[in-house]
Design an enzyme around this catalytic site. Structure first.
Site, PDB file in Angstrom:
ATOM      1  N   ASN A  12       7.853 -11.901 -12.853  1.00  0.00           N
ATOM      2  CA  ASN A  12       8.591 -10.910 -13.651  1.00  0.00           C
ATOM      3  C   ASN A  12       8.188 -11.115 -15.110  1.00  0.00           C
ATOM      4  OD1 ASN A  12      10.451  -9.365 -15.019  1.00  0.00           O
ATOM      5  ND2 ASN A  12      12.243 -10.593 -14.431  1.00  0.00           N
ATOM      6  N   TRP A  13       7.359 -10.221 -15.615  1.00  0.00           N
ATOM      7  CA  TRP A  13       6.850 -10.393 -16.987  1.00  0.00           C
ATOM      8  C   TRP A  13       7.868  -9.990 -18.043  1.00  0.00           C
ATOM      9  CZ3 TRP A  13       1.004  -9.491 -18.295  1.00  0.00           C
ATOM     10  CH2 TRP A  13       0.233 -10.412 -17.570  1.00  0.00           C
ATOM     11  N   LYS A  14       8.953  -9.350 -17.640  1.00  0.00           N
ATOM     12  CA  LYS A  14       9.972  -8.896 -18.594  1.00  0.00           C
ATOM     13  C   LYS A  14       9.308  -8.069 -19.708  1.00  0.00           C
ATOM     14  CE  LYS A  14      12.666 -12.855 -17.255  1.00  0.00           C
ATOM     15  NZ  LYS A  14      13.680 -13.811 -17.555  1.00  0.00           N
ATOM     16  N   HIS A  99      18.718  -7.187 -12.436  1.00  0.00           N
ATOM     17  CA  HIS A  99      18.434  -8.471 -13.093  1.00  0.00           C
ATOM     18  C   HIS A  99      19.566  -8.759 -14.083  1.00  0.00           C
ATOM     19  CE1 HIS A  99      16.584 -11.498 -15.621  1.00  0.00           C
ATOM     20  NE2 HIS A  99      15.742 -11.718 -14.627  1.00  0.00           N
ATOM     21  N   GLU A 101      19.552  -9.766 -16.980  1.00  0.00           N
ATOM     22  CA  GLU A 101      19.311  -9.261 -18.339  1.00  0.00           C
ATOM     23  C   GLU A 101      19.635  -7.770 -18.429  1.00  0.00           C
ATOM     24  OE1 GLU A 101      15.342 -10.821 -18.611  1.00  0.00           O
ATOM     25  OE2 GLU A 101      16.156 -12.843 -18.721  1.00  0.00           O
ATOM     26  N   GLU A 175      19.571 -15.744  -8.708  1.00  0.00           N
ATOM     27  CA  GLU A 175      19.168 -16.254 -10.013  1.00  0.00           C
ATOM     28  C   GLU A 175      20.402 -16.654 -10.817  1.00  0.00           C
ATOM     29  OE1 GLU A 175      15.102 -14.659 -11.347  1.00  0.00           O
ATOM     30  OE2 GLU A 175      16.568 -13.166 -11.901  1.00  0.00           O
ATOM     31  N   GLY A 181      15.237 -18.972 -17.985  1.00  0.00           N
ATOM     32  CA  GLY A 181      14.608 -19.222 -19.278  1.00  0.00           C
ATOM     33  C   GLY A 181      15.149 -20.428 -20.024  1.00  0.00           C
ATOM     34  N   SER A 220      13.881 -20.657 -14.092  1.00  0.00           N
ATOM     35  CA  SER A 220      13.119 -21.845 -14.503  1.00  0.00           C
ATOM     36  C   SER A 220      12.305 -22.466 -13.376  1.00  0.00           C
ATOM     37  CB  SER A 220      14.043 -22.885 -15.144  1.00  0.00           C
ATOM     38  OG  SER A 220      14.613 -22.360 -16.328  1.00  0.00           O
ATOM     39  N   GLY A 241       9.790 -15.994 -14.045  1.00  0.00           N
ATOM     40  CA  GLY A 241       9.653 -15.325 -15.339  1.00  0.00           C
ATOM     41  C   GLY A 241       8.563 -15.978 -16.163  1.00  0.00           C
TER      42      GLY A 241
END
Ligand code: PGA
Length: 257
Positions: A12-14, A99, A101, A175, A181, A220, A241
């Site tokens: 997941n490159w965000k 997600h 976020e 998650e 992160g 992570s 990520g």
């Protein structure tokens, strides 16, 4: 890892990545082409601006591409939004929905995530539905309750699958929000307990078909901890990520699977 389920390692490159960073995907595709023995499906979800180019590069390395979010509709007057049909048109086979976020930055509710998951399926992509507790919820022994509530609200019911094979059209990603992160990871026992509870929930919701739905761990995951996490029962892959941005790190995680 469950031997009968082919694992999925998803990057997941965000909101990261410009054209120059496609070199990472090229390196990855090259490495996988020269090493076709990897025993997992590899997915990259770049920002939408790079999706079509990513898809083209991925084809040469048996990698699949996906989106990071979609609208609940397939087209219409929604300035700035992207539909699942558009993502599929650019080559996506999967779409991440819900997600944490998105849930926190955009106030996405379980109901909205459910509608997005249905939109992804309608367009022909499998949703990767994310769930997970915050640190306060974990400390308050509410992790299980919170995740169960998110599953109940975010995952479409059996009627949404009609004649589709559930396991091919649904992925769940556990998650923990506090692990994303941060470099923090739950204990392996805690991951095992949560993944086994999610498997039980899938059985309850989908009967025997719930047995083959992939449950990813995310938060992570790094080359140094991937092997241990991926060996926990009912962990059928990872949603990665930060460590998916560099081909070398992502490859190390793929090899751990
Ligand atoms: P991370 O992110 O691997 O950087 O913790 C995972 C995710 O948010 O999907």
């Amino acid at each position: 890892m469950n031997d009968e389920i082919r694992p999925l390692i998803a990057g997941n490159w965000k909101m990261n990545g410009l054209s120059a960073d496609l070199s990472q995907i090229r390196s990855l595709a090259l490495a996988l082409r020269n090493d076709p023995a990897h025993r997992c499906d590899v997915l990259i979800c770049p920002p939408a601006t790079l999706l079509a180019q990513t898809t083209r590069i991925c084809l040469s390395g048996a990698i699949i591409s996906g989106g990071q979010d979609c609208h609940t509709g397939q087209h219409g007057a929604h300035t700035g939004d992207i539909s699942a049909a558009m993502l599929v048109d650019a080559g996506a086979s999967y779409v991440i929905v819900g997600h944490s976020e998105r849930r926190s930055d955009h106030g996405e509710t379980d109901g909205l995530v459910n509608a997005k998951a249905r939109a992804a399926m309608e367009a022909g992509a499998a949703p990767i539905i994310c769930v997970g507790e915050t640190h306060a919820e974990r400390l308050g022994a509410l992790a299980m309750t919170v995740v169960e509530k998110q599953l109940n609200g975010s995952v479409p019911g059996p009627e949404a699958f009609e004649r589709r094979v559930v396991a091919k059209n649904l992925v769940i990603a556990y998650e923990p929000v506090w692990a994303i992160g941060t470099g923090l990871v739950p204990g392996l026992e805690d991951i095992a307990v949560m993944h086994s509870a999610i498997r039980d929930w899938l059985f309850e919701r989908f009967g025997d078909e719930g047995a083959a739905v992939r449950i990813l761990y995310g938060g992570s995951m790094k080359p140094a901890n991937a092997k241990k996490i991926l060996s926990v029962p009912h962990v059928n892959g990872g949603l990665v990520g930060g460590a998916s941005l560099k081909a070398e790190d992502f490859l190390a995680i793929i090899r751990a699977a």
